[in-house]
Scaffold this active site. Structure first.
Site, PDB file in Angstrom:
ATOM      1  N   GLN A  68     -37.792 -58.263  27.573  1.00 49.16           N
ATOM      2  CA  GLN A  68     -37.207 -57.544  28.773  1.00 49.16           C
ATOM      3  C   GLN A  68     -37.090 -58.520  29.954  1.00 49.16           C
ATOM      4  O   GLN A  68     -36.349 -57.993  30.942  1.00 49.16           O
ATOM      5  CB  GLN A  68     -37.825 -56.136  28.984  1.00 49.16           C
ATOM      6  CG  GLN A  68     -37.840 -55.363  27.757  1.00 49.16           C
ATOM      7  CD  GLN A  68     -38.798 -54.089  28.153  1.00 49.16           C
ATOM      8  OE1 GLN A  68     -38.442 -53.199  28.789  1.00 49.16           O
ATOM      9  NE2 GLN A  68     -40.129 -54.021  27.667  1.00 49.16           N
ATOM     10  N   ASN A  69     -37.829 -59.401  30.057  1.00 50.75           N
ATOM     11  CA  ASN A  69     -37.944 -60.337  31.255  1.00 50.75           C
ATOM     12  C   ASN A  69     -36.788 -61.135  31.452  1.00 50.75           C
ATOM     13  O   ASN A  69     -36.204 -61.433  30.376  1.00 50.75           O
ATOM     14  CB  ASN A  69     -39.308 -61.080  30.831  1.00 50.75           C
ATOM     15  CG  ASN A  69     -40.320 -60.317  31.015  1.00 50.75           C
ATOM     16  OD1 ASN A  69     -40.548 -59.175  31.345  1.00 50.75           O
ATOM     17  ND2 ASN A  69     -41.625 -60.961  30.580  1.00 50.75           N
ATOM     18  N   HIS A  74     -32.246 -58.233  28.705  1.00 41.12           N
ATOM     19  CA  HIS A  74     -31.877 -57.563  30.131  1.00 41.12           C
ATOM     20  C   HIS A  74     -31.097 -58.851  30.795  1.00 41.12           C
ATOM     21  O   HIS A  74     -31.004 -58.663  32.078  1.00 41.12           O
ATOM     22  CB  HIS A  74     -32.960 -57.026  30.771  1.00 41.12           C
ATOM     23  CG  HIS A  74     -33.462 -55.916  30.231  1.00 41.12           C
ATOM     24  ND1 HIS A  74     -34.496 -55.169  30.549  1.00 41.12           N
ATOM     25  CD2 HIS A  74     -32.730 -54.996  29.220  1.00 41.12           C
ATOM     26  CE1 HIS A  74     -34.761 -53.913  30.031  1.00 41.12           C
ATOM     27  NE2 HIS A  74     -33.863 -53.871  29.096  1.00 41.12           N
ATOM     28  N   CYS A 117     -12.760 -63.691  35.003  1.00 42.02           N
ATOM     29  CA  CYS A 117     -12.633 -64.372  33.694  1.00 42.02           C
ATOM     30  C   CYS A 117     -13.809 -64.422  32.665  1.00 42.02           C
ATOM     31  O   CYS A 117     -13.497 -64.855  31.603  1.00 42.02           O
ATOM     32  CB  CYS A 117     -11.956 -65.615  34.192  1.00 42.02           C
ATOM     33  SG  CYS A 117     -13.327 -66.806  34.620  1.00 42.02           S
ATOM     34  N   CYS A 146     -16.294 -68.287  41.392  1.00 41.97           N
ATOM     35  CA  CYS A 146     -16.224 -68.901  39.742  1.00 41.97           C
ATOM     36  C   CYS A 146     -15.330 -70.402  40.140  1.00 41.97           C
ATOM     37  O   CYS A 146     -14.470 -70.389  40.535  1.00 41.97           O
ATOM     38  CB  CYS A 146     -15.381 -67.808  39.134  1.00 41.97           C
ATOM     39  SG  CYS A 146     -15.028 -68.710  37.535  1.00 41.97           S
ATOM     40  N   CYS A 200     -12.088 -69.771  38.080  1.00 42.97           N
ATOM     41  CA  CYS A 200     -10.718 -69.048  38.626  1.00 42.97           C
ATOM     42  C   CYS A 200     -10.867 -68.672  40.111  1.00 42.97           C
ATOM     43  O   CYS A 200      -9.949 -67.696  40.593  1.00 42.97           O
ATOM     44  CB  CYS A 200     -10.421 -67.753  37.707  1.00 42.97           C
ATOM     45  SG  CYS A 200     -11.695 -66.444  37.603  1.00 42.97           S
ATOM     46  N   SER A 234     -44.526 -51.009  29.951  1.00 45.82           N
ATOM     47  CA  SER A 234     -45.207 -49.699  30.372  1.00 45.82           C
ATOM     48  C   SER A 234     -44.575 -49.125  29.316  1.00 45.82           C
ATOM     49  O   SER A 234     -45.184 -47.806  29.334  1.00 45.82           O
ATOM     50  CB  SER A 234     -44.947 -49.505  31.699  1.00 45.82           C
ATOM     51  OG  SER A 234     -43.360 -49.597  32.055  1.00 45.82           O
ATOM     52  N   ASN A 274     -51.720 -54.572  26.279  1.00 46.87           N
ATOM     53  CA  ASN A 274     -51.228 -54.106  27.628  1.00 46.87           C
ATOM     54  C   ASN A 274     -52.663 -53.965  28.597  1.00 46.87           C
ATOM     55  O   ASN A 274     -53.600 -53.869  27.800  1.00 46.87           O
ATOM     56  CB  ASN A 274     -50.553 -52.974  27.622  1.00 46.87           C
ATOM     57  CG  ASN A 274     -49.464 -52.862  28.910  1.00 46.87           C
ATOM     58  OD1 ASN A 274     -48.461 -53.775  28.875  1.00 46.87           O
ATOM     59  ND2 ASN A 274     -49.359 -51.955  29.504  1.00 46.87           N
TER      60      ASN A 274
HETATM   61  P1  NAD Z   1     -43.316 -52.674  33.868  1.00 43.61           P
HETATM   62  O1  NAD Z   1     -43.420 -53.239  35.536  1.00 43.61           O
HETATM   63  O2  NAD Z   1     -42.932 -51.287  33.725  1.00 43.61           O
HETATM   64  O3  NAD Z   1     -44.673 -52.420  33.175  1.00 43.61           O
HETATM   65  C1  NAD Z   1     -45.634 -53.702  33.114  1.00 43.61           C
HETATM   66  C2  NAD Z   1     -46.680 -53.540  32.196  1.00 43.61           C
HETATM   67  O4  NAD Z   1     -47.480 -54.653  32.366  1.00 43.61           O
HETATM   68  C3  NAD Z   1     -47.628 -52.326  32.880  1.00 43.61           C
HETATM   69  O5  NAD Z   1     -47.887 -51.479  31.900  1.00 43.61           O
HETATM   70  C4  NAD Z   1     -49.008 -53.343  33.121  1.00 43.61           C
HETATM   71  O6  NAD Z   1     -50.059 -52.341  32.968  1.00 43.61           O
HETATM   72  C5  NAD Z   1     -48.834 -54.298  32.433  1.00 43.61           C
HETATM   73  N1  NAD Z   1     -49.418 -55.530  32.898  1.00 43.61           N
HETATM   74  C6  NAD Z   1     -49.681 -55.996  33.949  1.00 43.61           C
HETATM   75  N2  NAD Z   1     -50.268 -57.182  34.135  1.00 43.61           N
HETATM   76  C7  NAD Z   1     -50.514 -57.505  32.578  1.00 43.61           C
HETATM   77  C8  NAD Z   1     -51.060 -58.383  32.118  1.00 43.61           C
HETATM   78  N3  NAD Z   1     -51.523 -59.424  32.686  1.00 43.61           N
HETATM   79  N4  NAD Z   1     -51.203 -58.395  30.682  1.00 43.61           N
HETATM   80  C9  NAD Z   1     -50.861 -57.683  30.004  1.00 43.61           C
HETATM   81  N5  NAD Z   1     -50.224 -56.478  30.425  1.00 43.61           N
HETATM   82  C10 NAD Z   1     -50.134 -56.656  31.920  1.00 43.61           C
HETATM   83  O7  NAD Z   1     -42.450 -53.691  33.149  1.00 43.61           O
HETATM   84  P2  NAD Z   1     -41.589 -53.399  31.788  1.00 43.61           P
HETATM   85  O8  NAD Z   1     -41.999 -52.456  30.971  1.00 43.61           O
HETATM   86  O9  NAD Z   1     -40.961 -54.634  31.458  1.00 43.61           O
HETATM   87  O10 NAD Z   1     -40.087 -52.767  32.596  1.00 43.61           O
HETATM   88  C11 NAD Z   1     -39.564 -53.287  33.569  1.00 43.61           C
HETATM   89  C12 NAD Z   1     -38.294 -53.710  33.696  1.00 43.61           C
HETATM   90  O11 NAD Z   1     -38.203 -54.636  34.729  1.00 43.61           O
HETATM   91  C13 NAD Z   1     -37.807 -54.703  32.593  1.00 43.61           C
HETATM   92  O12 NAD Z   1     -36.407 -54.343  32.083  1.00 43.61           O
HETATM   93  C14 NAD Z   1     -37.622 -56.165  33.348  1.00 43.61           C
HETATM   94  O13 NAD Z   1     -36.097 -56.605  33.010  1.00 43.61           O
HETATM   95  C15 NAD Z   1     -37.554 -55.905  34.722  1.00 43.61           C
HETATM   96  N6  NAD Z   1     -38.560 -56.862  35.471  1.00 43.61           N
HETATM   97  C16 NAD Z   1     -38.546 -58.287  34.943  1.00 43.61           C
HETATM   98  C17 NAD Z   1     -39.584 -58.944  35.326  1.00 43.61           C
HETATM   99  C18 NAD Z   1     -39.671 -60.311  34.978  1.00 43.61           C
HETATM  100  O14 NAD Z   1     -38.660 -60.860  34.376  1.00 43.61           O
HETATM  101  N7  NAD Z   1     -40.764 -61.050  34.980  1.00 43.61           N
HETATM  102  C19 NAD Z   1     -40.422 -58.589  36.561  1.00 43.61           C
HETATM  103  C20 NAD Z   1     -40.283 -57.312  36.904  1.00 43.61           C
HETATM  104  C21 NAD Z   1     -39.504 -56.307  36.420  1.00 43.61           C
END
Ligand code: NAD
Length: 247
Positions: A101-102, A119, A130, A148, A151, A188, A212
């Site tokens: 999701q990152n 994501h 385009c 862009c 275009c 989370s 987690n």
């Molecule tokens: P979230 O912020 O909702 O949850 C993060 C979870 O990670 C928490 O439950 C926390 O307890 C846990 N956590 C924190 N530090 C940790 C560690 N060192 N080791 C293990 N677990 C740890 O994030 P999510 O569930 O990914 O959802 C949030 C949305 O936010 C995603 O869709 C994402 O696209 C976006 N997002 C991305 C980034 C990124 O790319 N790094 C950063 C912030 C938000």
């Protein structure tokens, strides 16, 4: 004590491992999670910066926000959690899929191949007219509203905003049908559809392992839950599993 006392059994030669990661996996690289930031993303309410109506209302604010996020992600380095998952992917090639999701690109930076960044990515943008996709490095980001090169249309970050369809849902569904082990780390369990992948994998017969810092909202869906930092637990898991995979 942080660390894994009872490791889940290693994947066997007939196992297929699918991994889902979230913001917690990048926390030890200095990129804040939503939770750490009190539900804000770097001081912004999400609806101000991460939805199509927000972009229509104030594209300059949205671009300022994502340029800063991209610069921050470009400075960050992968941590042992990203490296452990890259090692698992290399060792289990052909029976491994990594879904994240990152949007920070750190899995790719650590050497993971074929990452399904559902994501989107801070390192890409695309044309609203385009639909040509670009690496952020290859476009002129000096104007407040980048254009862009093909275009002249307005570019936008290649991020899946609230209300938009995540990428790779077909590939993810195939992986969730095929997988026998589903490992979820650093999320989370509140953002859908990713939060329900664990139920989908289990319905198809997979065992699910969660890693987690805090118990996730969907903790009841896991066969095994390991509480701890991803940068500590995942390298232990990778070492144990990969040793077993060699023997
Ligand atoms: P979230 O912020 O909702 O949850 C993060 C979870 O990670 C928490 O439950 C926390 O307890 C846990 N956590 C924190 N530090 C940790 C560690 N060192 N080791 C293990 N677990 C740890 O994030 P999510 O569930 O990914 O959802 C949030 C949305 O936010 C995603 O869709 C994402 O696209 C976006 N997002 C991305 C980034 C990124 O790319 N790094 C950063 C912030 C938000």
């Amino acid at each position: 004590m942080e660390g894994v006392l009872n490791l889940p059994p290693a994947p066997t030669l007939t196992d297929f491992l699918t991994v889902l990661t979230g913001a917690g996996v990048s926390a030890e690289s200095g990129i804040r999670t939503f939770r750490d930031a009190g539900g804000l993303w770097e001081s912004h309410r999400l609806e101000e910066v991460a939805s199509p109506p927000a972009f229509a209302r104030d594209p300059e604010l949205v671009w300022r926000f994502y340029k800063a996020r991209w610069e921050n992600a470009s400075r960050a380095r992968p941590n042992p959690a990203h490296e452990a998952l890259a090692a698992m992917g290399a060792a289990l090639a052909g029976r491994f899929v990594l879904i994240t999701q990152n949007v920070d690109g750190l899995h790719q930076c650590a050497g993971s191949a074929g990452v399904l960044d559902m994501h989107g990515s801070l390192h890409r943008c695309r044309c609203t007219r385009c639909d040509t996709h670009y690496s952020m490095r290859n476009v002129d980001l000096t104007p407040a509203l980048p254009a862009c090169p093909a275009c002249g249309g307005l570019l936008r970050p290649d991020i899946v905003w609230f209300g938009e369809m995540p990428h790779y849902l077909d590939e993810i569904e195939v992986a969730l049908r095929r997988t026998t082990l589903f490992l979820v780390a650093g999320t989370s369990g509140v953002v859908y559809p990713a939060a329900q992948f664990v139920q989908m994998a289990r319905r198809n017969g997979a065992s699910a392992i969660g890693v987690n810092l805090e118990p996730p909202d969907n903790i009841a869906c896991f066969d095994t839950f390991i509480q701890g930092r991803a940068g500590v637990v995942l390298p232990q898991l990778a070492a144990a599993w990969l040793d077993a995979d060699k023997s």
